[in-house]
Design a protein around this motif. Structure first.
Motif, PDB file in Angstrom:
ATOM      1  N   ARG A 134       1.704  -3.420   9.361  1.00 44.85           N
ATOM      2  CA  ARG A 134       1.433  -1.989   9.259  1.00 44.85           C
ATOM      3  C   ARG A 134       2.579  -1.093   9.725  1.00 44.85           C
ATOM      4  O   ARG A 134       2.419   0.120   9.817  1.00 44.85           O
ATOM      5  CB  ARG A 134       0.177  -1.658  10.072  1.00 44.85           C
ATOM      6  N   HIS A 156       2.355  -0.158   4.036  1.00 43.37           N
ATOM      7  CA  HIS A 156       1.883  -1.416   4.614  1.00 43.37           C
ATOM      8  C   HIS A 156       2.084  -2.553   3.619  1.00 43.37           C
ATOM      9  O   HIS A 156       1.931  -2.366   2.417  1.00 43.37           O
ATOM     10  CB  HIS A 156       0.400  -1.320   4.982  1.00 43.37           C
ATOM     11  N   GLU A 161      -6.237   9.752   0.875  1.00 48.67           N
ATOM     12  CA  GLU A 161      -6.059   9.257   2.244  1.00 48.67           C
ATOM     13  C   GLU A 161      -6.393  10.339   3.272  1.00 48.67           C
ATOM     14  O   GLU A 161      -6.711  11.477   2.928  1.00 48.67           O
ATOM     15  CB  GLU A 161      -4.626   8.750   2.446  1.00 48.67           C
ATOM     16  N   GLU A 184       0.872  -1.174   0.000  1.00 50.28           N
ATOM     17  CA  GLU A 184       0.000   0.000   0.000  1.00 50.28           C
ATOM     18  C   GLU A 184       0.908   1.223   0.000  1.00 50.28           C
ATOM     19  O   GLU A 184       1.538   1.538   1.013  1.00 50.28           O
ATOM     20  CB  GLU A 184      -0.888   0.045   1.241  1.00 50.28           C
ATOM     21  N   LYS A 193      -4.856  -2.721  -7.430  1.00 57.12           N
ATOM     22  CA  LYS A 193      -6.153  -3.013  -6.822  1.00 57.12           C
ATOM     23  C   LYS A 193      -7.040  -1.776  -6.878  1.00 57.12           C
ATOM     24  O   LYS A 193      -8.164  -1.828  -7.367  1.00 57.12           O
ATOM     25  CB  LYS A 193      -5.965  -3.465  -5.372  1.00 57.12           C
ATOM     26  N   GLU A 245      -1.986  -8.055   7.246  1.00 60.60           N
ATOM     27  CA  GLU A 245      -1.288  -6.812   6.923  1.00 60.60           C
ATOM     28  C   GLU A 245      -0.268  -6.446   8.002  1.00 60.60           C
ATOM     29  O   GLU A 245      -0.602  -6.396   9.186  1.00 60.60           O
ATOM     30  CB  GLU A 245      -2.342  -5.705   6.780  1.00 60.60           C
ATOM     31  N   GLY A 296      -6.940   2.962  -6.142  1.00 59.41           N
ATOM     32  CA  GLY A 296      -6.311   4.168  -5.619  1.00 59.41           C
ATOM     33  C   GLY A 296      -7.368   5.029  -4.956  1.00 59.41           C
ATOM     34  O   GLY A 296      -8.548   4.973  -5.333  1.00 59.41           O
ATOM     35  N   GLU A 356      -2.892   1.003  -3.965  1.00 57.81           N
ATOM     36  CA  GLU A 356      -2.706  -0.360  -3.460  1.00 57.81           C
ATOM     37  C   GLU A 356      -2.689  -1.334  -4.630  1.00 57.81           C
ATOM     38  O   GLU A 356      -3.456  -1.193  -5.587  1.00 57.81           O
ATOM     39  CB  GLU A 356      -3.815  -0.735  -2.477  1.00 57.81           C
ATOM     40  N   GLU A 379       1.608   4.995   0.121  1.00 55.14           N
ATOM     41  CA  GLU A 379       1.032   6.285   0.495  1.00 55.14           C
ATOM     42  C   GLU A 379       2.002   7.406   0.149  1.00 55.14           C
ATOM     43  O   GLU A 379       3.216   7.238   0.257  1.00 55.14           O
ATOM     44  CB  GLU A 379       0.693   6.318   1.987  1.00 55.14           C
ATOM     45  N   HIS A 423       0.760  -6.384   2.685  1.00 53.78           N
ATOM     46  CA  HIS A 423      -0.199  -7.463   2.882  1.00 53.78           C
ATOM     47  C   HIS A 423       0.423  -8.771   2.426  1.00 53.78           C
ATOM     48  O   HIS A 423       1.202  -8.801   1.465  1.00 53.78           O
ATOM     49  CB  HIS A 423      -1.476  -7.219   2.066  1.00 53.78           C
ATOM     50  N   GLU A 425      -3.220   7.248  -1.770  1.00 54.77           N
ATOM     51  CA  GLU A 425      -2.722   5.879  -1.641  1.00 54.77           C
ATOM     52  C   GLU A 425      -3.011   5.093  -2.915  1.00 54.77           C
ATOM     53  O   GLU A 425      -4.068   5.250  -3.526  1.00 54.77           O
ATOM     54  CB  GLU A 425      -3.380   5.165  -0.452  1.00 54.77           C
TER      55      GLU A 425
END
Length: 509
Positions: free
Chosen positions: A390, A281, A217, A163, A212, A388, A214, A234, A165, A283, A232
């Protein structure tokens, strides 16, 4: 038989035509199947005469070696043998007296440069030493070894995603200003740079990224005539090495867009006190014989809980790879959606490891809002579930962080008391709303302390055969050299200190 075969070929043709990647469309095959001859054929047919080798240096940024192709033999030679580079200028752990390295292209990473006026093909490379072997301390090679170590040790497969950011910093005034620290999933016109994020998504996809989604945030604020807006992107779960490549390319694309637009992009862990920082992050998804086993009977599976226990056991040491500058530890403070205590939970954003909502229920939600729809909801149960980590931020060494997580996963699966540890470190709900958090261990509060934690657990990383001793020692020394053990006290005493640090590390990694 012929009709069935033609139908299958037609479906595959449509699949490739739908791809945003020009190479996939032209070659009619997935990137992992690209060959040297495919690259040559694409460049020849599309009159591409510029080729760029790309590879990350120690600072995490993509470096470039340019070629103007003058013949077919020239192109074939470059793609086959690579080229020499000076390793000591790329990595501080390389000695000047023996620093010659080879960079050799990985064909599956090839993509068309979306910013070049003249057609230019980019391709990521691996480092080889003077003996022709993969460079042992190269972060990219360490991640490769970690993936092999995980699979060979467990018989399982790990997929990962990041992820990413970032903040956009501009002087653009707006009739519709966003609400301070309330930017989560905000839309234009309140999110001024939504259009820039969408352009980044398009370009990343063209360059082979598997995205995946956007969104904007939480973080947004103004300071004087400056505006800061957080976003962000992802990705989808994939092989660890591909996941790392995607993040590298995405960072490059975002910075290139920012340069064209005259705004500033920053992945730095902290921009300002009291404002959301930039996390990175990671995953993870664990597969056995191709099936996702993160959940079992709609509960977190024993294998997942063991892996989580291993990650929690090494979490403080993993900050040495994932939180690499002094401002990293200004992000890891309570009540900022960044972890501070070593624990895990489900749907719990204050936990260090989180099990996010994952479509593991049995209800047909689409059928509820779309009456009459026939939906095989059971087919997707557990297929999308991840867990995840973090802690890392935008300063992370992507390859070493992911390699460290894979080592920690094996560590957990082989710990005799892993399930008991997982049970003891499970927290339900916001940890700061209970008194239990006072009994939990905390993450390091500085680069110096992070180095100490890695030093105390170095044998686990080295003993895995994944991390060379010299990389662990180099990482410890580099972190200790910041001499930031009292950083929070220093900032409290001098309000200008934080701003100086933020500016210094605004373009880390």
């Amino acid at each position: 038989m012929t009709l069935a075969l033609n139908f299958k070929e037609s479906i595959m043709e449509e699949h490739f035509d739908f791809s945003p990647n020009p190479l996939v469309k032209f070659l009619k095959k997935e990137p992992e199947n690209f060959t040297r001859e495919d690259i040559i054929n694409y460049m020849s047919a599309n009159n591409v005469r510029l080729l760029n080798f790309r590879y990350p240096g120690e600072d995490g940024r993509l470096k470039t070696l340019n070629f103007a192709i003058h013949s077919l033999d020239h192109l074939r030679r470059i793609l086959t043998f690579g080229e020499r580079v000076d390793g000591s200028s790329l990595f501080s752990f390389m000695e000047t007296g023996s620093s010659d390295l080879y960079v050799v292209p990985r064909y599956h990473t090839a993509f068309l440069n979306p910013f070049s006026d003249m057609p230019s093909l980019e391709i990521l490379c691996s480092f080889f030493d003077h003996t022709g072997n993969l460079l042992e301390p190269s972060p990219e090679n360490i991640l490769r070894k970690a993936s092999r170590y995980f699979t060979q040790s467990t018989g399982l497969e790990m997929k990962m995603l990041g992820e990413l950011e970032y903040y956009v910093n501009s002087s653009t005034a707006s009739i519709f200003p966003a609400t301070d620290q309330k930017g989560y999933h905000e839309s234009q016109p309140f999110a001024k740079f939504e259009w820039m994020r969408k352009e980044a998504l398009r370009l990343i996809a063209e360059c082979g990224g598997q995205i995946k989604y956007g969104h904007s945030e939480v973080g947004n604020f103004t300071r004087g005539d400056e505006s800061f807006e957080q976003h962000e992107i992802e990705f989808l779960p994939t092989r660890p090495d591909i996941a790392a490549d995607q993040i590298l390319i995405a960072k490059w694309i975002l910075r290139m867009l920012a340069e064209e637009l005259g705004v500033e992009i920053s992945f730095a862990p902290k921009i300002s006190t009291g404002k959301a920082g930039n996390g990175l992050h990671f995953h993870m998804m664990v597969l056995k014989e191709g099936q996702n086993i993160v959940m079992e009977d709609e509960q977190v599976s024993p294998a997942t809980r063991k892996i989580i226990a291993g990650i929690l056991d090494l979490a403080d040491a993993l900050t040495a790879f994932g939180n690499t500058v002094p401002t990293s530890y200004l992000r890891l403070v309570p009540n900022q959606e960044a972890p501070t205590y070593i624990c895990w939970g489900e749907r719990n954003r204050s936990a260090l490891v989180r099990i996010p909502l994952g479509w593991s229920g049995s209800k047909d939600m689409a059928g509820v809002v779309n009456p009459g729809m026939q939906n095989d909801n059971h087919a997707t149960i557990n297929n999308l579930q991840t867990f995840e980590f973090r802690v890392p931020d935008g300063s992370a060494n992507i390859h070493l962080t992911m390699a460290g997580l894979l080592v920690a996963a094996v560590h957990g699966l082989t710990m005799p008391d892993a399930l008991e540890k997982a049970e003891a470190l499970y927290v339900k709900g916001n940890i700061f709303h209970t008194s239990d958090f006072k009994n939990l261990n905390q993450l390091p509060s500085s680069c110096f302390e992070s180095a100490q934690r890695l030093d105390s657990k170095r044998d686990i990383f080295i003993g895995s055969g994944v991390f060379p001793r010299m990389i662990i020692t180099h990482t410890i020394d580099k972190l200790k050299n910041y001499n930031d053990i009292n950083i929070r006290e220093e900032i409290s005493a001098d309000k200008n200190k934080e701003r100086e640090l933020v500016i210094k590390y605004i373009h880390c990694q």
